[in-house]
Design a protein around this motif. Sequence first.
Motif, PDB file in Angstrom:
ATOM      1  N   ASP A 104       0.907  -1.137  -0.087  1.00 31.09           N
ATOM      2  CA  ASP A 104      -0.208  -0.137   0.033  1.00 31.09           C
ATOM      3  C   ASP A 104       0.958   1.320   0.173  1.00 31.09           C
ATOM      4  N   ALA A 107       2.388   1.689  -3.576  1.00 28.51           N
ATOM      5  CA  ALA A 107       1.244   2.215  -4.468  1.00 28.51           C
ATOM      6  C   ALA A 107       1.061   3.702  -4.149  1.00 28.51           C
ATOM      7  N   GLN A 111       1.653   6.746  -6.789  1.00 23.01           N
ATOM      8  CA  GLN A 111       0.588   7.678  -7.065  1.00 23.01           C
ATOM      9  C   GLN A 111       1.140   8.913  -6.926  1.00 23.01           C
ATOM     10  N   LEU A 133       2.695   3.013 -11.058  1.00 19.94           N
ATOM     11  CA  LEU A 133       1.613   3.157 -10.225  1.00 19.94           C
ATOM     12  C   LEU A 133       0.684   1.730 -10.419  1.00 19.94           C
ATOM     13  N   ALA A 134       0.341   1.263 -11.707  1.00 18.49           N
ATOM     14  CA  ALA A 134      -0.307   0.240 -11.760  1.00 18.49           C
ATOM     15  C   ALA A 134       0.163  -1.032 -11.349  1.00 18.49           C
ATOM     16  N   GLN A 137      -0.283  -0.825  -7.559  1.00 16.48           N
ATOM     17  CA  GLN A 137      -1.545  -1.007  -7.082  1.00 16.48           C
ATOM     18  C   GLN A 137      -2.014  -2.534  -7.341  1.00 16.48           C
ATOM     19  N   ALA A 140      -0.695  -4.209  -4.478  1.00 16.81           N
ATOM     20  CA  ALA A 140      -1.114  -4.108  -3.200  1.00 16.81           C
ATOM     21  C   ALA A 140      -2.567  -4.882  -3.256  1.00 16.81           C
ATOM     22  N   ALA A 141      -3.283  -4.847  -4.239  1.00 13.42           N
ATOM     23  CA  ALA A 141      -4.399  -5.604  -4.383  1.00 13.42           C
ATOM     24  C   ALA A 141      -4.078  -7.119  -4.141  1.00 13.42           C
ATOM     25  N   LYS A 144      -3.508  -7.474  -0.320  1.00 11.80           N
ATOM     26  CA  LYS A 144      -4.807  -7.247   0.441  1.00 11.80           C
ATOM     27  C   LYS A 144      -5.348  -8.673   0.466  1.00 11.80           C
TER      28      LYS A 144
END
Length: 419
Positions: A104, A107, A111, A133-134, A137, A140-141, A144
């Motif tokens: 996170d 990411a 950003q 960034l992609a 992210q 991070a996903a 998660k």
Amino acid sequence: MKIRRILATAVAAAVTTPVVLLSAAPAFADTKPAAQTQEQKKTVKELQLAVAKAQAALDAAVAHHNELQAAMDAFDEDHPDLVKAVEEAKKAADEAKAAKAAADQKAADAQKALDELPADATEDQKAAAEKDLADAQATAATAKTTAEAKNKDLADANDAYADARIAELRKIGVARKAVEDAKKALDEAKKALEKALAEQPGEPCKEDPNLVTSVTGPKKITAGSSGVFTIRITNKGAVELDEVGGYAEAFSVESPTAKHFRLTWSSANSPKWQPVTLDDGFSSLSALKPGKSFDIKLKVAVDAKAPVGDGVVIVGSAYVNEDGSCGGADEGAYTEFTVTKPAKPGTGTTGGNGNTTQQGGKSTTPVTTGTTGSTTGGKLAATGAGSSTMPIALTSAAAVALGAGAMVVVRRRKAGADA
């Protein structure tokens, strides 16, 4: 049947005739029909068995409950797989949480980098920042998802651990309820037995001339001190007595109805001093063989305010056998002493009685015949006593003791053999 049931009759035997005793409290009378006796004995026996079974059930229930409680106390030691699963799941969840936090943050940094590109940034720079960034992210996903899965694994491990503990706690709850039910069942069984015993006619007890009682002790006791007397119960018969005991009373001739003396007893089998009461008396707690004697120590503590003058100790004895037979001495015994004033300060005289007799126990002294003289004690036969103080005893405190003793015999008779 316990010997306490007939101990209190000893005072009556010591101060009055058998006829008076039997009329005041017919504990020695056999009034039960034979058929009724057999039926009641059978019922009592069954109830005694029920009590024994109920006690065994309670013991088992308590043991099972304690066993489960001990297992609960050692739950982690007994379930290492569950403990390990929780520990490993927590470690994995913590690592996943840390990985998610790092992803996170990455990411967020990507950003920020994209947002802070200068206005004159080239298209390649913009494209590179957008790709970073992609990628961040996406990472991070994934972190998660992994963290959520690990948290679920931890929750499942905790649930499995908790479920196992709850299952054990439920067992303990059931075991606790079983203990309560067993206690209730035992109480009910005991009440049923007590009721049957209360309704059961008493066992016939007899006056036994082979049971001989004597008492000796100090001739003077200073007010505020105590004296130790020796009660000797002798079996002159040819049959072993399973348990012997007796009762004692002491009173002041000067003030016979007042409570100036406190009596306690001890013996080799029961060395701790215990109060002499109408409910308990004293007991050998062991058998007495033919021709042998058993000694009881009787401590008479004299109140500091006791009047100076003559005092009397009256004793009697009884026995009970395992087969239910019982009996009491047809004669009691007594001894006299004098209560003296405490020594005045500075006179160099000490109080007390000087009695240094060692703790009582079983005696191997041969059985003798005859009675002791009035200087060391005496016997109270059916025709009365030979001492000048005994008529007073018969008409005062000893008469009170007789009534109390008779009342206890009646109560013991009604309460049953095992009261």
